[in-house]
Design a protein around this motif. Structure first.
Motif, short mmCIF file in Angstrom:
data_model
loop_
_atom_site.label_atom_id
_atom_site.label_comp_id
_atom_site.label_asym_id
_atom_site.label_seq_id
_atom_site.Cartn_x
_atom_site.Cartn_y
_atom_site.Cartn_z
N THR A 57 -4.52 3.65 9.81
CA THR A 57 -3.85 3.96 8.69
C THR A 57 -3.19 2.82 7.96
N GLY A 58 -3.02 2.63 6.67
CA GLY A 58 -2.17 1.66 6.24
C GLY A 58 -2.78 1.31 4.79
N ILE A 59 -2.53 0.02 4.33
CA ILE A 59 -2.82 -0.43 2.86
C ILE A 59 -3.17 -1.81 2.76
N ILE A 60 -4.54 -2.04 2.13
CA ILE A 60 -4.79 -3.58 2.09
C ILE A 60 -4.81 -3.61 0.61
N PRO A 61 -3.84 -4.18 -0.19
CA PRO A 61 -3.41 -4.08 -1.60
C PRO A 61 -4.86 -4.58 -2.58
N GLY A 62 -5.28 -5.52 -2.05
CA GLY A 62 -6.42 -6.38 -3.03
C GLY A 62 -7.45 -6.97 -2.08
N ASP A 63 -8.11 -7.95 -2.75
CA ASP A 63 -9.53 -8.26 -1.98
C ASP A 63 -10.72 -7.48 -2.15
N SER A 64 -11.72 -7.90 -1.52
CA SER A 64 -12.84 -7.05 -1.48
C SER A 64 -12.94 -5.89 -0.41
N ASN A 65 -12.08 -6.16 0.44
CA ASN A 65 -11.63 -5.07 1.50
C ASN A 65 -10.46 -4.22 1.00
N TYR A 79 -18.14 8.38 2.05
CA TYR A 79 -19.07 8.58 1.00
C TYR A 79 -18.93 7.68 -0.16
N GLN A 80 -20.07 7.27 -0.89
CA GLN A 80 -20.05 6.35 -1.99
C GLN A 80 -19.14 6.92 -3.12
N LEU A 81 -18.35 5.91 -3.55
CA LEU A 81 -17.78 6.07 -5.00
C LEU A 81 -18.84 5.45 -6.00
N THR A 82 -18.65 6.38 -7.09
CA THR A 82 -19.66 6.11 -8.27
C THR A 82 -18.95 5.21 -9.13
N SER A 83 -17.43 4.66 -9.16
CA SER A 83 -16.92 3.99 -10.08
C SER A 83 -15.49 3.86 -9.47
N SER A 101 0.89 11.91 8.44
CA SER A 101 0.53 13.20 8.80
C SER A 101 -0.35 13.65 7.96
N GLY A 102 -0.97 14.76 8.13
CA GLY A 102 -1.86 15.39 7.36
C GLY A 102 -3.40 15.15 7.58
N ASP A 103 -3.97 15.49 6.77
CA ASP A 103 -5.59 15.45 6.91
C ASP A 103 -5.99 13.75 6.49
N GLY A 104 -7.11 13.33 7.39
CA GLY A 104 -7.50 12.24 7.09
C GLY A 104 -7.90 11.66 5.62
N PHE A 105 -7.77 10.84 4.91
CA PHE A 105 -8.12 10.58 3.77
C PHE A 105 -8.12 9.02 3.32
N ALA A 106 -9.09 8.28 2.82
CA ALA A 106 -8.93 6.80 2.40
C ALA A 106 -9.77 6.64 1.39
N LEU A 107 -9.55 5.62 0.67
CA LEU A 107 -10.34 4.84 -0.04
C LEU A 107 -10.53 3.23 0.38
N TRP A 108 -11.72 2.81 0.23
CA TRP A 108 -12.00 1.61 0.89
C TRP A 108 -12.92 0.66 0.04
N GLY A 109 -12.90 -0.57 0.02
CA GLY A 109 -13.59 -1.37 -0.79
C GLY A 109 -14.73 -1.81 -0.07
N TYR A 110 -14.95 -1.57 1.11
CA TYR A 110 -15.96 -1.89 2.15
C TYR A 110 -16.32 -3.13 2.09
N SER A 111 -15.61 -4.09 2.02
CA SER A 111 -15.93 -5.72 2.29
C SER A 111 -16.63 -6.07 1.13
N GLY A 113 -18.77 -4.37 -0.37
CA GLY A 113 -20.14 -3.45 -0.63
C GLY A 113 -19.90 -2.31 -1.40
N THR A 114 -20.64 -1.12 -1.45
CA THR A 114 -20.28 0.14 -2.40
C THR A 114 -19.06 0.54 -1.77
N PRO A 115 -17.95 0.66 -2.77
CA PRO A 115 -16.66 1.27 -2.25
C PRO A 115 -16.85 2.51 -1.88
N LEU A 116 -16.20 3.13 -1.23
CA LEU A 116 -16.01 4.55 -0.15
C LEU A 116 -14.73 5.26 -0.41
N VAL A 117 -15.07 6.50 -0.14
CA VAL A 117 -14.04 7.68 -0.12
C VAL A 117 -14.21 8.06 1.42
#
Length: 192
Positions: A57-65, A79-83, A101-111, A113-117
């Protein structure tokens, strides 16, 4: 004036309808901490599964990751994001949190690659998502997060990330525009 007001009202309603998000994430600041929440549900119809992976858990605010991840689930299905609308921050620093707490949920720039949720393993379309996280001793500015509204899409759904304490939700904006239009119309009628 009536035509301008009607056009503004119509544009506001269309923007609110088009900006409907099945999951809304808020990043706000309070009491010397940054708080993150995610709530809603997602329709995975047409979404492309990428892989399964544990996460932190956490945040990386910028860069490709770039990364925003919260919740207690040990593993996520990605899963791949479309935009995406980026950037929402400029630092490549990793701000971690042990208070989540709660359900796992994330947004990721995937270094780059194709951004993911990322969704909790076993997530099914339409299941409720409710998560929160606190990053102690930080501020939105200190983390280099850029206040505003950011959109991330899947083939059949949308995720909205709102950063800042005063960012109105699209539905609130539509209500404000509707109230303004009604007030101006009523005032014009009483003058006539």
């Amino acid at each position: 004036m009536k035509k301008v007001l009607a056009a503004a009202l119509a544009a506001g309603m269309l923007a609110a309808a088009g900006a409907h998000a099945a999951v809304i994430m808020h990043i706000t600041e309070s009491g010397g901490n940054v708080n993150v929440t995610a709530s809603g549900s997602l329709d995975l119809a047409g979404a492309v599964y990428h892989h399964q992976q544990d996460y932190s858990t956490g945040i990386i605010p910028g860069d490709s990751n770039w990364y925003v991840a919260l919740g207690n689930t040990p593993g996520l299905s990605w899963y791949q994001l479309t935009s995406t609308t980026l950037p929402f921050g400029i630092s490549s620093n990793y701000f971690t949190s042990g208070v989540t707490s709660g359900d796992g949920f994330a947004l990721w720039g995937y270094s780059g690659g194709t951004p993911l949720v990322g969704l909790a393993d076993g997530y099914a379309s339409g299941d409720a998502i409710s998560s929160s996280m606190m990053i102690s001793g930080q501020s939105i500015a200190g983390m280099t997060l850029i206040p505003g509204t950011y959109t991330f899409t899947l083939p059949s759904d949308t995720i909205i990330l709102e950063i800042g304490n005063n960012v109105p939700e699209p539905a609130s904006l539509a209500l404000m525009l509707g109230g303004l239009a009604a007030g101006v119309t009523a005032r014009r009628r009483t003058r006539a």
